[in-house]
Design an enzyme around this catalytic site. Structure first.
Site, PDB file in Angstrom:
ATOM      1  N   SER A 116      13.228  45.361 -29.047  1.00 24.24           N
ATOM      2  CA  SER A 116      11.999  44.695 -28.622  1.00 24.24           C
ATOM      3  C   SER A 116      11.810  44.752 -27.116  1.00 24.24           C
ATOM      4  O   SER A 116      10.684  44.705 -26.625  1.00 24.24           O
ATOM      5  CB  SER A 116      12.014  43.235 -29.087  1.00 24.24           C
ATOM      6  OG  SER A 116      13.134  42.555 -28.548  1.00 24.24           O
ATOM      7  N   GLY A 144      13.979  46.985 -24.965  1.00 26.55           N
ATOM      8  CA  GLY A 144      14.600  48.117 -24.300  1.00 26.55           C
ATOM      9  C   GLY A 144      15.153  49.126 -25.286  1.00 26.55           C
ATOM     10  O   GLY A 144      15.078  48.940 -26.497  1.00 26.55           O
ATOM     11  N   VAL A 173      18.279  51.626 -26.881  1.00 29.43           N
ATOM     12  CA  VAL A 173      19.685  51.469 -27.247  1.00 29.43           C
ATOM     13  C   VAL A 173      20.304  52.853 -27.379  1.00 29.43           C
ATOM     14  O   VAL A 173      19.756  53.733 -28.054  1.00 29.43           O
ATOM     15  CB  VAL A 173      19.846  50.689 -28.570  1.00 29.43           C
ATOM     16  CG1 VAL A 173      21.331  50.491 -28.884  1.00 29.43           C
ATOM     17  CG2 VAL A 173      19.128  49.341 -28.498  1.00 29.43           C
ATOM     18  N   LYS A 215      22.547  48.610 -24.942  1.00 27.44           N
ATOM     19  CA  LYS A 215      21.123  48.319 -24.780  1.00 27.44           C
ATOM     20  C   LYS A 215      20.826  48.187 -23.298  1.00 27.44           C
ATOM     21  O   LYS A 215      21.575  47.533 -22.569  1.00 27.44           O
ATOM     22  CB  LYS A 215      20.762  47.023 -25.507  1.00 27.44           C
ATOM     23  CG  LYS A 215      19.282  46.665 -25.455  1.00 27.44           C
ATOM     24  CD  LYS A 215      18.998  45.455 -26.347  1.00 27.44           C
ATOM     25  CE  LYS A 215      17.516  45.169 -26.440  1.00 27.44           C
ATOM     26  NZ  LYS A 215      17.225  44.066 -27.389  1.00 27.44           N
ATOM     27  N   ASP A 248      11.828  38.086 -35.124  1.00 27.62           N
ATOM     28  CA  ASP A 248      11.561  39.517 -35.303  1.00 27.62           C
ATOM     29  C   ASP A 248      12.445  40.106 -36.402  1.00 27.62           C
ATOM     30  O   ASP A 248      12.966  41.218 -36.264  1.00 27.62           O
ATOM     31  CB  ASP A 248      11.768  40.264 -33.989  1.00 27.62           C
ATOM     32  CG  ASP A 248      10.996  41.587 -33.936  1.00 27.62           C
ATOM     33  OD1 ASP A 248      10.077  41.765 -34.757  1.00 27.62           O
ATOM     34  OD2 ASP A 248      11.314  42.428 -33.081  1.00 27.62           O
TER      35      ASP A 248
END
Length: 350
Positions: free
Chosen positions: A83, A85, A87, A102, A196
């Site tokens: 959400s 950045g 990874v 991340k 999320d």
């Protein structure tokens, strides 16, 4: 001489600053969260700030917080995007152990940025559970926050759906549901709403473990509050009360989890015909007209499974909690699944 400040950080404040995100003249990232809790991240890792502590209330020692060094990690290919950045996979040069790295770039001191950083760093400091992806360390270097995460070698539920065109057995669906709702039960006991939950944020590994990831938009309720109004997350998985911008609480995650389990079962988003039409989808979810048509499904599911999903998709006032969902009869089927056999199935290629 203090290190030169990267151009990307020019919008951030130099200490002292009364709130939000700032950096010191020694390039230490300072995130001041709700309740006055301050978190500091250096090039070498997390440093204790005033008022910061572990989940048990005891400050963590440098030996614990800095057990992984940035220089010992070899960063490789991209695994995906969270959400806040990207990874990438990272491998320890000495031990060979893999991690997920991340990294979050900065675009200024906004409320959303502060909340995201606070949520991510809170996970590093305190959120430890069998069904939550572990965070091991964080580094602030060259204008980016790097967070070292547990590597889940079977990927996301989306990856499992792609690898298994034959579909998930109902026992496997019950197993995944049990582990997901155990993770949610733990987060909700911490007064945290994930906000999320979706297939991309539910991960698996070859041990058969199922874990929740990506806390970039998570919200911790404090001061006796049991609801919030802020809008964060992925719209197709938002509950009706969130779509309507009404106050919402922990069981908004239950709606999202129900859609996630249903998507694993159907191998497509449960309201697939509406997903490309975002406005119509939002209207249907908000009005309660977005329904699963079980009769149209090629695979026939048990009444237990259908009831489980429908309970998750109830209106907010009657939607069960994670603890209540864990007592549902469907969850008993999870005991038919051996975790190691689950891990082998999850890692199987097409």
């Amino acid at each position: 001489m203090p290190p030169k400040r990267p151009q990307a950080l020019e919008k951030l404040h130099v200490e002292p600053h009364d709130k939000g995100v700032s950096i010191t003249d020694t390039m230490t990232l300072v995130v001041k969260g709700e309740g006055g809790v301050e978190m500091r991240v250096k090039q070498t890792g997390i440093a204790q700030g005033p008022g910061s502590s572990s989940a048990g209330g005891q400050p963590k020692s440098d030996a614990v917080m800095n057990k992984i060094k940035f220089e010992d990690l070899r960063i490789g290919s991209e695994l995906g995007k969270g959400s806040q950045g990207k990874v990438r996979v990272a491998q320890h040069k000495l031990t060979g152990e893999k991690y997920a790295m991340k990294y979050i770039a900065f675009d200024g001191d906004s409320d959303d940025m502060r909340s995201a950083l606070e949520a991510e760093l809170r996970q590093v400091a305190a959120v430890k559970h069998h069904n939550v992806v572990s965070s091991y360390e964080a580094f602030f270097r060259d204008g980016r926050l790097y967070i070292v995460l547990e590597y889940m070698d079977c990927g996301t539920m989306n990856n499992l759906i792609d690898r298994h065109p034959e579909g998930f057995s109902e026992d496997m669906l019950a197993y995944i549901a049990r582990e997901l709702f155990k993770g949610l039960e733990f987060l909700h006991h911490l007064n945290m709403i994930h906000r999320d939950i979706k297939p991309a944020n539910v991960l698996a590994n070859t041990k058969g473990e199922i874990k929740i990831s990506d806390f970039g938009v998570a919200k911790t309720l404090s001061g006796g509050d049991l609801q919030t109004l802020s809008a964060q997350g992925s719209v197709p998985y938002m509950s009706p009360e969130r779509i309507q911008s009404k106050p919402y609480s922990f069981n908004s995650d239950i709606w999202s989890a129900g859609l996630t389990i249903a998507e694993c079962a159907f191998r497509e988003y449960p309201f697939a015909s509406l997903k490309p039409k975002l406005f119509e989808l939002c209207q249907a979810i908000a009005s309660g007209t977005a329904k699963i048509n079980w009769d149209d499904r090629e695979t026939k599911f048990s009444d237990e499974f259908k009831e489980f999903i429908e309970l998750c998709l109830r209106p907010e006032a009657t939607r069960p909690s994670a603890t209540e969902m864990l007592s549902h009869s469907l969850i008993q089927k999870a005991s038919n699944v051996n975790p190691l056999e689950a891990g082998r199935w999850m890692s199987r290629k097409k």
